[in-house]
Design an enzyme around this catalytic site. Sequence first.
Site, PDB file in Angstrom:
ATOM      1  N   ASP A 123       0.339   1.524   8.643  1.00 21.38           N
ATOM      2  CA  ASP A 123      -0.036   0.666   9.776  1.00 21.38           C
ATOM      3  C   ASP A 123       0.983   0.735  10.919  1.00 21.38           C
ATOM      4  OD1 ASP A 123      -2.014  -0.035   8.031  1.00 21.38           O
ATOM      5  OD2 ASP A 123      -1.157  -1.980   7.505  1.00 21.38           O
ATOM      6  N   GLY A 161       0.845  -1.201   0.000  1.00 21.28           N
ATOM      7  CA  GLY A 161       0.000   0.000   0.000  1.00 21.28           C
ATOM      8  C   GLY A 161       0.875   1.244   0.000  1.00 21.28           C
ATOM      9  N   ARG A 199      -0.248  -4.680  -5.580  1.00 24.74           N
ATOM     10  CA  ARG A 199      -0.220  -5.886  -4.729  1.00 24.74           C
ATOM     11  C   ARG A 199       0.070  -7.080  -5.649  1.00 24.74           C
ATOM     12  NH1 ARG A 199      -0.633  -3.961   0.387  1.00 24.74           N
ATOM     13  NH2 ARG A 199      -2.391  -2.581   0.782  1.00 24.74           N
ATOM     14  N   ARG A 206      -5.065  -2.408   9.212  1.00 22.39           N
ATOM     15  CA  ARG A 206      -5.085  -3.876   9.047  1.00 22.39           C
ATOM     16  C   ARG A 206      -5.268  -4.554  10.402  1.00 22.39           C
ATOM     17  NH1 ARG A 206      -3.668  -6.346   4.257  1.00 22.39           N
ATOM     18  NH2 ARG A 206      -2.473  -4.605   3.460  1.00 22.39           N
ATOM     19  N   THR A 238       4.610   2.118   5.681  1.00 18.88           N
ATOM     20  CA  THR A 238       3.213   1.687   5.734  1.00 18.88           C
ATOM     21  C   THR A 238       2.493   2.514   6.790  1.00 18.88           C
ATOM     22  OG1 THR A 238       1.703  -0.048   6.501  1.00 18.88           O
ATOM     23  CG2 THR A 238       3.968  -0.286   7.187  1.00 18.88           C
ATOM     24  N   ASP A 270       5.483  -5.077   5.418  1.00 17.21           N
ATOM     25  CA  ASP A 270       5.975  -6.425   5.725  1.00 17.21           C
ATOM     26  C   ASP A 270       5.909  -7.365   4.520  1.00 17.21           C
ATOM     27  OD1 ASP A 270       3.251  -6.428   5.810  1.00 17.21           O
ATOM     28  OD2 ASP A 270       3.075  -7.646   7.635  1.00 17.21           O
ATOM     29  N   ASP A 323       3.306  -1.317  11.618  1.00 17.76           N
ATOM     30  CA  ASP A 323       3.308  -2.643  12.241  1.00 17.76           C
ATOM     31  C   ASP A 323       4.610  -3.411  11.995  1.00 17.76           C
ATOM     32  OD1 ASP A 323       2.931  -2.920   9.528  1.00 17.76           O
ATOM     33  OD2 ASP A 323       1.357  -4.426   9.667  1.00 17.76           O
TER      34      ASP A 323
HETATM   35  O1  F6P Z   1      -1.335  -1.784   4.809  1.00 15.36           O
HETATM   36  C1  F6P Z   1      -1.839  -0.518   4.522  1.00 15.36           C
HETATM   37  C2  F6P Z   1      -3.333  -0.562   4.361  1.00 15.36           C
HETATM   38  O2  F6P Z   1      -3.791   0.745   4.069  1.00 15.36           O
HETATM   39  C3  F6P Z   1      -4.107  -1.146   5.541  1.00 15.36           C
HETATM   40  O3  F6P Z   1      -4.278  -0.240   6.591  1.00 15.36           O
HETATM   41  C4  F6P Z   1      -5.372  -1.578   4.866  1.00 15.36           C
HETATM   42  O4  F6P Z   1      -5.986  -2.650   5.562  1.00 15.36           O
HETATM   43  C5  F6P Z   1      -4.911  -2.034   3.508  1.00 15.36           C
HETATM   44  O5  F6P Z   1      -3.674  -1.393   3.264  1.00 15.36           O
HETATM   45  C6  F6P Z   1      -5.835  -1.730   2.373  1.00 15.36           C
HETATM   46  O6  F6P Z   1      -5.312  -2.302   1.228  1.00 15.36           O
HETATM   47  P1  F6P Z   1      -5.791  -1.955  -0.236  1.00 15.36           P
HETATM   48  O7  F6P Z   1      -5.255  -0.591  -0.581  1.00 15.36           O
HETATM   49  O8  F6P Z   1      -5.174  -3.017  -1.080  1.00 15.36           O
HETATM   50  O9  F6P Z   1      -7.288  -1.940  -0.239  1.00 15.36           O
END
Ligand code: F6P
Length: 319
Positions: free
Chosen positions: A128, A11, A72, A172, A126, A103, A130
């Site tokens: 997050d 992300g 992704r 997340r 990120t 990660d 995390d």
């Molecule tokens: O890991 C970053 C994040 O924004 C999380 O907080 C969230 O759950 C996820 O990515 C959303 O992913 P996507 O952009 O693929 O919908």
Amino acid sequence: MKRIGVLTGGGDAAGMNAALRAVVRTAWRHDAEVIGIKQGWLGLAEGTYETMVPGSVSGILQKGGTILRTFRYPQFATPEGAAPVGRTLKKLKLDGMVVIGGDGSFRGAAKLEREFGLPVIGVPATIDNDIPGTDYSIGFDTALNIAIDAVDKVRDTATSHGRIFVIEVMGREYGLLAAQTAIATGAEEVLLPEVPWKIDDVCRRIAESYQRGKHHALIIVAEGAGKASYVSFEIKARLQRDVRMVVLGHVQRGGAPSGFDRIMASRLGHHATELLFEGQHGLMVGVVANKVQTSPLEKKTKAGPKSVLRDARLMELLV
Ligand code: F6P
């Protein structure tokens, strides 16, 4: 080290561009060529890249998102998804690579080292926050401030109407973004994935606060803790009060990076590149107690934000 690659994966996070800028400028000072891989791991599989010079990164320090784009690409974990990556690497003849991401990207980075013998340094990015081995990841501070700004705005309408608002915050399975948003906005309640909660207790605490004279409530729900729609439906049904729901979602990922993220991203991008030129690899750079430190690319999960919540309750910050 004559030729290094750089990619942004997972992300997007505000500050990725600042990190990329630092990588390109630092490598340039070492007279190395920089290959910017487009769309993260997908670009590595499809062979889409561009040669980057300082001019390629001018004016991007303050820009949100990532100019390299991202994607992704879980297929990289499979032999079929990894094979085209191997072909691109053979063609590019890179001496090292800086991977800017979360990660998932670091698992990919470790695989580049293990299976393709490419020296890699990771830069944590990120919203997050995390990733173990760093106090902060790039993008967290910006996302936190976006969430705070949004919740402050919701508070104005919540108090005006005397309503309960359930606000879902990203992160997340990691609740730190939600926990800190709740503390910084004086929210009445926060629900985190790391702390078991029951809807009965939430309703009881809100009902008690109304008995004490409150006439509104802001409930922050970390996305990994449950659905805001479930929480708002149950509160409305049980307390028979006016409840509204706001899902902050990807708004938290956009916009210009905060000063904190710009500076940290610049430091980390620079250090990551210097490490490659020193011959180090298989590491992630991070900031611990405001010092740049390194840790292995592959590691355990980061401790959850339970203590942040415990401190908040001790400080009587929540209802
Ligand atoms: O890991 C970053 C994040 O924004 C999380 O907080 C969230 O759950 C996820 O990515 C959303 O992913 P996507 O952009 O693929 O919908």
